[in-house]
Design a protein around this motif. Structure first.
Motif, PDB file in Angstrom:
ATOM      1  N   GLN B  12       0.777  -1.392  -0.051  1.00  0.00           N
ATOM      2  CA  GLN B  12      -0.094  -0.012   0.124  1.00  0.00           C
ATOM      3  C   GLN B  12       0.880   1.243   0.015  1.00  0.00           C
ATOM      4  O   GLN B  12       2.029   1.258   0.499  1.00  0.00           O
ATOM      5  N   MET B  13       0.195   2.250  -0.715  1.00  0.00           N
ATOM      6  CA  MET B  13       0.834   3.636  -0.423  1.00  0.00           C
ATOM      7  C   MET B  13       0.517   3.969   1.307  1.00  0.00           C
ATOM      8  O   MET B  13      -0.832   4.609   1.421  1.00  0.00           O
ATOM      9  N   GLU B  14       1.157   3.658   2.090  1.00  0.00           N
ATOM     10  CA  GLU B  14       0.746   4.005   3.375  1.00  0.00           C
ATOM     11  C   GLU B  14       0.680   5.600   3.601  1.00  0.00           C
ATOM     12  O   GLU B  14       0.054   6.089   4.399  1.00  0.00           O
ATOM     13  N   SER B  15       1.680   6.275   3.166  1.00  0.00           N
ATOM     14  CA  SER B  15       1.780   8.095   3.334  1.00  0.00           C
ATOM     15  C   SER B  15       2.963   8.283   2.401  1.00  0.00           C
ATOM     16  O   SER B  15       3.570   7.685   1.902  1.00  0.00           O
ATOM     17  N   ARG B  16       2.926   9.616   2.118  1.00  0.00           N
ATOM     18  CA  ARG B  16       3.741  10.337   1.376  1.00  0.00           C
ATOM     19  C   ARG B  16       5.264   9.951   1.661  1.00  0.00           C
ATOM     20  O   ARG B  16       6.010   9.572   1.063  1.00  0.00           O
ATOM     21  N   ALA B  17       5.507  10.121   2.929  1.00  0.00           N
ATOM     22  CA  ALA B  17       6.554  10.131   3.499  1.00  0.00           C
ATOM     23  C   ALA B  17       6.867   8.400   3.341  1.00  0.00           C
ATOM     24  O   ALA B  17       8.316   8.274   2.973  1.00  0.00           O
ATOM     25  N   HIS B  18       6.382   7.638   3.804  1.00  0.00           N
ATOM     26  CA  HIS B  18       6.778   6.286   3.431  1.00  0.00           C
ATOM     27  C   HIS B  18       7.033   5.806   2.003  1.00  0.00           C
ATOM     28  O   HIS B  18       7.991   5.066   1.587  1.00  0.00           O
ATOM     29  N   ALA B  19       6.168   6.143   1.300  1.00  0.00           N
ATOM     30  CA  ALA B  19       6.414   6.021  -0.270  1.00  0.00           C
ATOM     31  C   ALA B  19       7.651   6.412  -0.841  1.00  0.00           C
ATOM     32  O   ALA B  19       8.280   5.770  -1.564  1.00  0.00           O
ATOM     33  N   LEU B  20       8.009   7.829  -0.476  1.00  0.00           N
ATOM     34  CA  LEU B  20       9.141   8.325  -1.084  1.00  0.00           C
ATOM     35  C   LEU B  20      10.496   7.514  -0.189  1.00  0.00           C
ATOM     36  O   LEU B  20      11.580   7.339  -1.078  1.00  0.00           O
ATOM     37  N   GLU B  21      10.384   7.192   0.853  1.00  0.00           N
ATOM     38  CA  GLU B  21      11.491   6.645   1.497  1.00  0.00           C
ATOM     39  C   GLU B  21      11.650   5.231   0.981  1.00  0.00           C
ATOM     40  O   GLU B  21      12.865   4.977   0.529  1.00  0.00           O
ATOM     41  N   MET B  22      10.852   4.452   0.619  1.00  0.00           N
ATOM     42  CA  MET B  22      10.774   3.187  -0.033  1.00  0.00           C
ATOM     43  C   MET B  22      11.509   3.416  -1.471  1.00  0.00           C
ATOM     44  O   MET B  22      12.161   2.524  -1.779  1.00  0.00           O
ATOM     45  N   ALA B  54      -7.464  -2.262   6.300  1.00  0.00           N
ATOM     46  CA  ALA B  54      -6.965  -0.753   5.723  1.00  0.00           C
ATOM     47  C   ALA B  54      -6.928  -0.781   4.501  1.00  0.00           C
ATOM     48  O   ALA B  54      -6.526  -1.807   3.616  1.00  0.00           O
ATOM     49  N   ARG B  55      -7.084   0.378   3.696  1.00  0.00           N
ATOM     50  CA  ARG B  55      -7.342   0.411   2.328  1.00  0.00           C
ATOM     51  C   ARG B  55      -6.417   1.372   1.585  1.00  0.00           C
ATOM     52  O   ARG B  55      -6.618   1.585   0.249  1.00  0.00           O
ATOM     53  N   GLY B  56      -5.512   2.183   2.373  1.00  0.00           N
ATOM     54  CA  GLY B  56      -4.434   3.111   1.842  1.00  0.00           C
ATOM     55  C   GLY B  56      -5.123   4.323   1.758  1.00  0.00           C
ATOM     56  O   GLY B  56      -6.173   4.808   2.029  1.00  0.00           O
ATOM     57  N   ILE B  57      -4.269   5.414   1.152  1.00  0.00           N
ATOM     58  CA  ILE B  57      -4.289   6.820   1.387  1.00  0.00           C
ATOM     59  C   ILE B  57      -5.445   7.294   0.338  1.00  0.00           C
ATOM     60  O   ILE B  57      -5.691   8.546   0.478  1.00  0.00           O
ATOM     61  N   GLY B  58      -6.066   6.612  -0.548  1.00  0.00           N
ATOM     62  CA  GLY B  58      -6.866   7.021  -1.573  1.00  0.00           C
ATOM     63  C   GLY B  58      -6.104   7.803  -2.651  1.00  0.00           C
ATOM     64  O   GLY B  58      -5.164   7.854  -2.734  1.00  0.00           O
ATOM     65  N   MET B  59      -7.205   7.970  -3.685  1.00  0.00           N
ATOM     66  CA  MET B  59      -6.618   7.943  -5.063  1.00  0.00           C
ATOM     67  C   MET B  59      -5.864   9.448  -5.227  1.00  0.00           C
ATOM     68  O   MET B  59      -4.723   9.710  -5.559  1.00  0.00           O
ATOM     69  N   ALA B  60      -6.707  10.644  -4.605  1.00  0.00           N
ATOM     70  CA  ALA B  60      -6.085  11.968  -4.919  1.00  0.00           C
ATOM     71  C   ALA B  60      -4.695  12.211  -4.337  1.00  0.00           C
ATOM     72  O   ALA B  60      -3.760  12.573  -5.023  1.00  0.00           O
ATOM     73  N   GLY B  61      -4.657  11.892  -3.128  1.00  0.00           N
ATOM     74  CA  GLY B  61      -3.490  11.737  -2.359  1.00  0.00           C
ATOM     75  C   GLY B  61      -2.349  11.440  -3.209  1.00  0.00           C
ATOM     76  O   GLY B  61      -1.044  11.546  -3.330  1.00  0.00           O
TER      77      GLY B  61
END
Lengths: 266, 266, 266, 266
Positions: B12-22, B54-61
């Motif tokens: 999942q894209m858990e958060s902006r920070a987590h995605a960028l870090e990964m 849990a389903r993730g942060i949603g499309m727009a974000g």
């Protein structure tokens, strides 16, 4: 971590001449490639799809030929046994007794094979999970014979179809038995031709390569100089002319796999 | 015959920070190893086992984060779409639209993805035979988009279990679509934990190696710095710390496999 | 313990005239036999095997016909929905929203159907175990709609084949949802004709009778006056002329089964 | 179109006293209900999961007990044979020789059973399609013995699980052999307990009722006065106290099924 070994031969012992010819040809290939070879042939196809299916030259004749192959060529030989009473006489002529997949739960047969003190190669039943082999292997080791090989040959998947679950290879290896991959019967289509079993020879290199990359002790591959004339398993036997290139390919993957072994976490 | 490519990221894209870090961590690994990387994350897990999952942060974000990853890191990105109407907006932010396995027969979704002109990665349904993918792929190519990837992710095998049939890889390759092996979902145990799916992370290296040896264009592997804390697919994600060694191993087998390609007879 | 109900109709809504004709014919049969009837037709076949497969007359046209059938004939009607956004408009014209098997894990679709407050009939995915339906049903009931039906339609069994596990019927009944047996799709051979799905119409009476004897709330059976001309599911639809005798047979078994209910131990 | 017959007894012949007690109890039940009975017990469980599994009292002892049951009670008896050499001696003491499912492809065993001229009951292998039984049955009829029964006992479905495909019952009936449904082994979970097979006794009435409704010549059901103490198949044996109600239920469905036979189109 020993390099790949090879169990190979025709499906049936068709005649003394044919068996010797095949054994010599395979020995030549194995020497050129530098791979250990066990010669395989069945003296009796005891579970043909139909009553009319050819069954081979019979036990007495075959045992003499096996003895001759061992003596003249110095090759170890393997054959399959179908009844407890056959184990002792067959053990005098062969190095490895093989338990057919359908019979892998027959306690008397496993024990009779075990007490010959020959190596016992157990084919995993099409109806078994990999972990079910633990009890099967224990029937042999619990009878005092630690020399067991476990052979993967596919699992029932719907009707007339087998599938190979590569996860089973390291699962069986974790039981302590060297694992053999039978690339010939894994591509069988049981009963798929109505009165006989079909096969998909073209997938032998595919599944064999996958198994070798995962890591196996040996391969079981049937071959024939003219599979279309073979009395059984023709559709899934590899033509002898394609055999050297196939084995060479698999040895290259084996070298890499043995340098990078996968061991499942305990 | 191009070398192995890698589709990787957290489930999942858990958060902006987590995605960028990964994404940065994976980019570092891919550069050191010399392998092409596509960053993968899902903005919505639309088919969780339970309503409470849990389903993730949603499309727009998520689309903003994908855009940022592409721009800052120069990485191509992939995400999965679940409704025809999502294809166009998602296509503006990602390079590859992925069709989930359960949805691989939904014509409207396939066509909507196709007409974005992005690459479309179709996961093969757990309920399909390899040859059934021909019609599925044709729904995209027949809509004018030739850029289709076909991903193997296991086939239903009894209850709560998948099996990978390695024969499917060259069968799908023969359809003209580059074939991806999804090593993460192939070891899923669907519904196996009651309210969630289980998984067998220990078999990721086993199945991935088998697939790479047979020959694939790319691998799909989910990873996480702490899978035990991941909101989904934790049991089958590979810990990030184990990722470099895994990929290096698979690249070694890929080099050999690409030098010795298996092509099925026509 | 209510007597067997019947969900029946053609696979597709082919035209207004055809739908009305079928609805009237089925209503006549149901009245003569004394069985409750829900008329079924699909306005869109969203997951045809091939892009070229006919898909029906579309939503707008179909909803008017459903409304007409309800009004003129007083019949409740059922149709399947494929996207969350379709649930609200479709709910205005039909009594039961059906979730297709491939889509039974799509949370948004289940919730959108649930909040219409119509009855929701969930087809069990071919990739699910019976007990996996507990979480699926809970997506609807947990959204405030207790009116859920669970439909058995077969489970993946090897390639291009489904099998019906009769144990699943009482297992699903124990979840509190009335259980429907879909005798038409249980005999489908998915993808079995290459570009289309095959079917085994001759096994409809076999599986339906087994299911009714075990005990179900209702049957789902597609029928057509000329299945060989039907645009989809022809090979597994029952000819209309055979329908009355089939239903009469099943009602006899239902009467016996309802007098002798099987309840699984808790 | 004859009414349902019953093959019943404990899994193993545990002792002379136990066998006689069970035979008498079952005979009493069968007389009260008016159903034909064949007493079943195994003298040797030759394929137990583990080497340590109890195997019964052996052939010599058992044959005397079978003879006693036939003489004193006038009951026909059935037992299973595992080696060709056992067929002739066993045939002197029993009415029906049963071929175990794992052994249903062993030509020598089938022929040896055939030439005794006793009825031969062949259990369909877990690895066979219904249509594969045609060749199996022909091994007996082709040996001059037309008296063959074909028994359904479930098909491999993933690991450690069987599924019953009710379509197989009329398919086998069309081969000319009366079809028996084995409700005990169809609910077995092979190897499901690690060192032993598990079972789902609660599904015996479910599957038996489905089979009887579809139409079978007979039922095979193992029973025991205390299944939890039985040396084998305890989890799937029906307690003797539940047996009369179960059989009465099934006879009601059989009466209806025999009045409304399903015959597959030729």
């Amino acid at each position: 971590d020993a390099p790949l070994a090879l169990i190979a031969g025709p499906c049936q012992m068709e005649s003394r001449a044919h068996a010797l010819e095949m054994a010599e040809a395979l020995q030549g290939i194995a020497r050129r490639l530098g791979i250990g070879l066990v010669f395989k042939a069945s003296y009796d196809k005891a579970n043909r799809t139909s009553l009319a299916g050819a069954r081979g030259i019979g036990m007495a004749g075959a045992l003499a030929v096996f003895a001759e192959i061992r003596e003249r060529l110095g090759l170890p030989v393997l054959t399959d046994v179908h009844e407890p009473g056959h184990c002792a006489p067959v053990a005098e002529a062969v190095d490895i007794l093989q338990i057919p997949a359908f019979l892998c739960r027959q306690t008397d047969l496993l024990v009779a094979a075990a007490v010959t003190d020959r190596v016992v190669n157990i084919k995993k039943g099409q109806f078994l999970a990999p972990w079910d082999m633990k009890n099967v292997i224990a029937k042999v080791t619990g009878s005092g014979n630690p020399n067991v090989l476990a052979t993967e040959r596919g699992t029932s998947f719907g009707y007339n179809t087998l599938v190979t679950d590569m996860r089973g290879l390291p699962q069986m290896a974790a039981m302590g038995a060297p694992v053999i991959f039978d690339a010939t019967h894994s591509v069988q289509q049981p009963g798929g031709l109505g009165g006989a079993s079909g096969g998909q020879r073209e997938f032998v290199p595919v599944l064999a390569r996958a198994a070798v990359a995962v890591g196996v002790a040996g391969l079981f591959i049937e071959t024939h100089e003219a599979p279309e004339r073979a009395p059984s398993d023709g559709p899934n036997m590899v033509p002898l002319r394609d055999f050297p290139a196939l084995i060479e390919d698999l040895m290259a993957f084996d070298a890499l796999a043995k340098a990078r072994r996968i061991v499942l976490p305990a």
